[in-house]
Write an enzyme that holds these catalytic residues in place. Structure first.
Site: not given
Length: 491
Positions: A161, A184, A186-187, A245, A262, A296, A471
């Site tokens: 996102n 890594k 997101a695809e 998570g 997160e 989020c 963060e």
């Protein structure tokens, strides 16, 4: 005129197709498609990294770690600063990549790039402020020192996102602390992560300090497991769903890794009778429909006090109809891009169907948009109860359910009934109420008379099942530092 195909809007200079391991671009035998969520058009194919590439990236990060961690903080700061400058110089191209692979309106994508770059700027500055301590000792012949040192290799797993900002928010802090990273992405959105890698190389970030292993959904579980179990990884930072998570936390337990998470939110937005209704409506619009409801910290449930309930709903519906325009993100008039994929659209439909079956009314919107594909109408529901699915789980789409309440205590109780707590918002002009509610809301971040609250200086994170750690801000770098106590005796 018609919008050019998203793939043609991209600058070849920043579009990379391979993984980035130890400073080299790695092509794999298999590749996976990246699609434009607005048209379904294939933007290109990206290397499908697997277990072997993930292990190689961890090794590369580990090998680069000693030298990077020993560099003077001023040096690390200068490289991060250069990376920030390159992002700003390439703002347009980077924003186009986001709009192509994520679908968000170009103006929002440009905003994300500025926000994303600002984390590199902020942590370039914080790199030089990692201070230790000298503690007065209880014995005459001793001195007590506290040093802060990088934890080591950090595995960074990010969502689609905010395909750029979710990376820099973690990587900026990690690199400033002297850690190296394996990302890594997101695809759905690997191109942004790879573009950042291209600029990291140009900025003189040494080989192996920033590695990227893009992979398909099929490989994700295996790659994630490697990153969370490899003994050379010291730290995991993840943004994504609460369910994922929890899986990663279990993996991390085996080697007792440092973890920051997160996770999902379920943000309440409370409008009290004392609120300025027009301001509350403006805040509601911004908080709910940014990125088509796919953030989020998006409001997920509106709680409106009975005295102003009808006025709020009426004005909110008018604002939605007047201000929001659904369309392709490359069209300048668009405020609402597509949802990320078909599954996301189906979830919104399921939430609306469930609510209506239990007596909710559709005030505006309510169905797929005539543009087809992944476009959905911005939707407002009233007569919503806490028994409905849309008030029990995060929608992650352009759906605003409104619950009517009577008393402050009732609103706080409904807000706090969730097992997550990331952001919460409320509108009130009563100072005593503002103190009470701000302190009572069980969330990590509170917006008072404000619908958009994220910024680099502020600690971002949640309580309960919304995660661990913070963060951004001066606290963000702590997640990547170990504290070492040195006892100096025989003096």
């Amino acid at each position: 005129g018609p919008v050019r195909a998203a793939s043609q809007a991209l600058s070849a200079a920043l579009v990379r197709r391979g993984g980035l391991v130890g400073g080299r671009w790695v092509e794999t035998a298999a590749a996976f498609p990246v699609q434009d969520p607005a048209s379904g058009e294939e933007l290109g194919r990206v290397s499908d990294c697997g277990v072997a590439e993930a292990r190689a990236a961890v090794r590369a990060a580990h090998e680069a770690g000693a030298a990077w961690g020993r560099l003077p903080a001023k040096e690390r700061s200068a490289r991060l600063r250069r990376w920030y400058e390159l992002m700003m110089e390439n703002k347009e191209e980077l924003a186009r990549i986001i709009t192509a692979e994520n679908g968000k309106p170009l103006k929002e994508a440009q905003g994300e790039i500025v926000y994303s770059a600002s984390f590199l700027e902020w942590f370039a500055e914080e790199a030089r402020r990692v201070y230790g301590d000298v503690i007065p000792a209880s014995a005459k012949d001793r001195r007590v020192l506290v040093l802060k040192q990088p934890v080591g290799v950090a595995a960074v797993i990010t969502p689609w996102n905010f395909p750029s900002a979710m990376i820099t928010r973690k990587v900026g802090a990690a690199l400033a602390a002297g850690c190296t990273v394996v990302v890594k992405p997101a695809e759905d959105t690997p191109l942004s992560a790879l573009a950042l890698g291209e600029l990291a190389n140009q900025a003189g970030i040494p080989a192996g300090v920033y590695n990227v292993v893009p992979c398909s959904r099929q490989q994700t579980a295996a790659v994630g497991e490697i990153l969370c179990t490899d003994p050379l990884v010291s730290k995991i930072s993840f943004t994504g769903s609460t369910a994922t998570g929890k899986i990663l936390l279990k993996h991390a337990a085996g080697t007792v890794k440092r973890v920051s998470m997160e996770l999902g939110g379920h943000a309440p937005f409370i409008v009290f009778d004392s609120a300025n209704v027009d301001r509350a409506v403006a805040g509601a619009l911004a908080s709910k429909y940014r990125n088509s409801g796919q953030t989020c910290v998006c409001t997920n449930r509106f709680l409106v006090q009975k005295g102003i309930h009808d006025e709020f709903v009426e004005k909110f519906a008018k604002a939605i109809e007047k201000e929001l325009r659904v369309g392709n993100g490359f069209d300048a008039k668009t405020t609402q891009g597509p949802l990320i994929n078909e599954k996301a659209v189906e979830k919104v439909e399921k939430h609306i169907k469930d609510a209506v079956a239990q007596g909710a009314s559709i005030v505006t919107g309510g169905k797929r948009h005539s543009l087809g594909n992944n476009f959905f109408e911005p939707t407002l529901l009233s007569n919503v109860t806490t028994k409905m699915l849309c008030t029990q789980e995060e929608t992650f789409g352009p759906l605003a359910p409104v619950i009517r309440f009577e008393t402050e205590a009732e609103a706080v109780a409904i807000a706090n009934a969730a097992n997550v707590g990331l952001a919460g918002y409320f509108y009130s002009q009563d100072p005593a109420q503002i103190w009470r509610v701000a302190e009572q809301l069980e969330v990590g971040m509170v917006g008072v008379n404000e619908g958009i609250i994220s910024s680099v200086e502020c600690p971002f994170g949640g309580v309960k099942e919304s995660g661990l750690g913070r963060e951004g801000s001066k606290y963000g770098i702590d997640e990547y530092l170990e504290i070492k106590y040195v006892c100096f005796g025989g003096l």
